[in-house]
Design an enzyme around this catalytic site. Structure first.
Site, PDB file in Angstrom:
ATOM      1  CG  HIS A 156      -1.701  -1.217   1.444  1.00 32.84           C
ATOM      2  ND1 HIS A 156      -2.982  -1.410   1.000  1.00 32.84           N
ATOM      3  CD2 HIS A 156      -1.337  -2.378   2.055  1.00 32.84           C
ATOM      4  CE1 HIS A 156      -3.391  -2.617   1.343  1.00 32.84           C
ATOM      5  NE2 HIS A 156      -2.402  -3.225   1.975  1.00 32.84           N
ATOM      6  CB  SER A 277      14.661  22.674 -13.869  1.00 24.51           C
ATOM      7  OG  SER A 277      13.896  23.863 -13.952  1.00 24.51           O
ATOM      8  CE  LYS A 283      12.971  19.470  -9.862  1.00 23.90           C
ATOM      9  NZ  LYS A 283      11.785  19.961 -10.572  1.00 23.90           N
ATOM     10  CD  GLU A 290      10.022  12.852 -15.140  1.00 26.46           C
ATOM     11  OE1 GLU A 290       9.143  13.561 -14.658  1.00 26.46           O
ATOM     12  OE2 GLU A 290      11.123  13.294 -15.499  1.00 26.46           O
TER      13      GLU A 290
END
Ligand code: ARG
Length: 468
Positions: A156, A277, A283, A290
């Site tokens: 979970h 970024s 970043k 992704e």
């Protein structure tokens, strides 16, 4: 020359003519079309339809087409070719004259495209299997070098029990081993030769179907000409196998993204596969992961498109089947491009074993071990569960771990708790009690690692997978 203009009184609408062509994408089938055409030409000679001289000319012409296509890609710029079959017919006639038109005797494009696509799927599977084997190798190598390092296991997405890092990585190895075995199964059903099936009812000439199948490396011939000319199950199975493989890659990517966030900090993203970024200077983004996750959608789309093309088709060939080509090309290309990326990523990623180790000892992940301790002392499991739950509640009030509770407090909850409990709740002890095949006890994981290596090696050499 058109392949079918005889019965037509009117020319085709030019826009329609252009739109219905498959040559812009089926040109990539040329090597398979040429191989199948060679096999057909030999069968025609054997059946007495071609003289040995004509066969020689045709084989020579087909070889020339292959060489031209390889040496100058512009050779394939043919705005008039309807499809790869038409292209070969036209070029053959240009190269060797009228005898080029004899090659089509006794065959139909319906069996040709079925054959070319089977050859494409077979070759793509062989290539994908090698790439998949390399990715698996990267996972297994990282599992091996993780040794007995531990990490939290989640259910979970909540802390559940500690597991070995190697055990976690081998879970992914299992998924990808299944994918490899699925592709192997798909290959078996794809590797049957439709040549000699004609347009629907079978060839009208005495073509030696088995000889053609042997020449093309097929395991056998297809059994029924109606099915063979309209069957694309092999293409759908291939796309479905790739869709499931992409789904596994997407799950893998998702978890790697999660574990790389500072909130977890279990892995450090490899800079060679990450980007920054343009706005936020601090970043480091997991773009590779992704995109892998995103591309799974594309492959699932290919598989779904194929399924829907096929679902309403009456027997036998229908032009809808032309729409089965691009989805299998796209699915194959997408996964072929992903696999070397993820293998490189897997080899480059850094695991923060210290953080994982610390996290594996937090959040009461030894609670089940505490309950197992009580069960061992004869406490019924439901009561043991309840007792440890109460102990956890006490810890939450006092902001401490189960090992820190004084024995009298524990015995007030259940008298079966003893002074040896804290030792039994140490991480190593907790890991060791999961001592079943497939469990996370270190010696079990060691054995699993060996078995996974054997399994991967067997799949690589296509031997039967050894029993566990
Ligand atoms: N380009 C066609 C396809 O991919 C080849 C078969 C055409 N057959 C026909 N009867 N029109 O399906």
């Amino acid at each position: 020359m058109k392949m079918w203009s005889g019965r037509f009184r009117q020319p085709l609408d030019p826009a329609f003519e252009k739109w219905q062509r498959s040559f812009p994408y089926d040109k990539r089938l040329l090597p398979f079309e040429l191989a199948a055409s060679r096999a057909h030409a030999r069968a025609l000679e054997h059946a007495g339809v071609l003289s040995s001289e004509e066969l020689g000319e045709i084989l020579d012409g087909l070889n020339q087409i292959g060489q031209h296509a390889e040496s100058s890609p512009e050779f394939l710029n043919d705005p008039e070719a309807e499809d790869v079959h038409h292209f070969v017919e036209k070029k053959l006639a240009t190269l060797i004259g009228e005898s080029g038109y004899k090659l089509h005797a006794g065959r139909s494009r319906n069996e040709q495209i079925a054959t070319d696509l089977r050859l494409f799927v077979r070759a793509a599977i062989d290539e994908l299997q090698n790439l998949l084997a390399d990715f698996l190798d990267s996972i297994i190598t990282r599992a091996e070098s993780a040794g007995a390092a531990a990490m939290p296991g989640f259910t979970h997405l909540q802390p559940a029990e500690p597991v070995l890092v190697a055990h976690w990585l081998l879970a992914y190895a299992e998924m990808f081993l299944r994918d490899s075995s699925r592709l192997g199964d798909c290959r078996k059903r794809a590797n049957l030769c439709p040549l000699g099936s004609g347009a629907i009812a079978g060839a009208t000439l005495a073509l030696d179907r088995r000889a053609m199948a042997v020449e093309l490396g097929f395991d056998d011939i297809t059994a029924n000409s109606i099915d063979a000319t309209s069957d694309r199950d092999f293409a759908l199975e291939f796309a479905q196998a790739l869709s499931l493989l992409s789904l596994h890659l997407s799950r893998w990517a998702e978890e790697m993204i999660l574990f790389s966030t500072p909130a977890c900090d279990f892995i450090a993203l490899p800079e060679a596969y990450s980007t920054g970024s343009s706005a936020m200077p601090q970043k480091k983004n997991p773009d590779l992961l992704e995109l892998v996750r995103g591309k799974a959608a594309r492959v699932a789309g290919c598989s779904t498109a194929l399924e829907i093309v096929l679902k309403g088709l009456p027997l036998a060939y229908n032009k809808d089947l032309q729409e089965t080509q691009e989805p299998i090309f796209e699915a194959a290309d997408t996964v072929k491009a992903i696999l070397p990326m993820v293998a490189g990523w897997m080899r480059a990623v850094e695991f923060n074993f210290d953080n994982m180790h610390e996290a594996a000892q937090s959040n009461f992940m030894n609670a089940w071990a505490a309950a197992a301790y009580l069960v061992e002392r004869g406490v019924p499991s439901r009561q043991a569960h309840e007792a440890v739950g109460k102990a956890v509640k006490l810890c939450l009030e006092r902001n401490c771990n189960l090992q820190d509770l004084p024995l009298p407090d524990l015995q007030a909850i259940n008298p079966a708790f003893g002074s040896d409990l804290p030792g039994r709740l140490e991480l190593d002890e907790v890991l060791a009690i999961h001592d079943v095949p497939g469990g996370t006890a270190p010696q079990r994981v060691q054995r699993a690692l060996q078995q996974t290596k054997e399994h991967a090696a067997a799949l690589r050499s296509r031997e039967p997978v050894p029993a566990r």
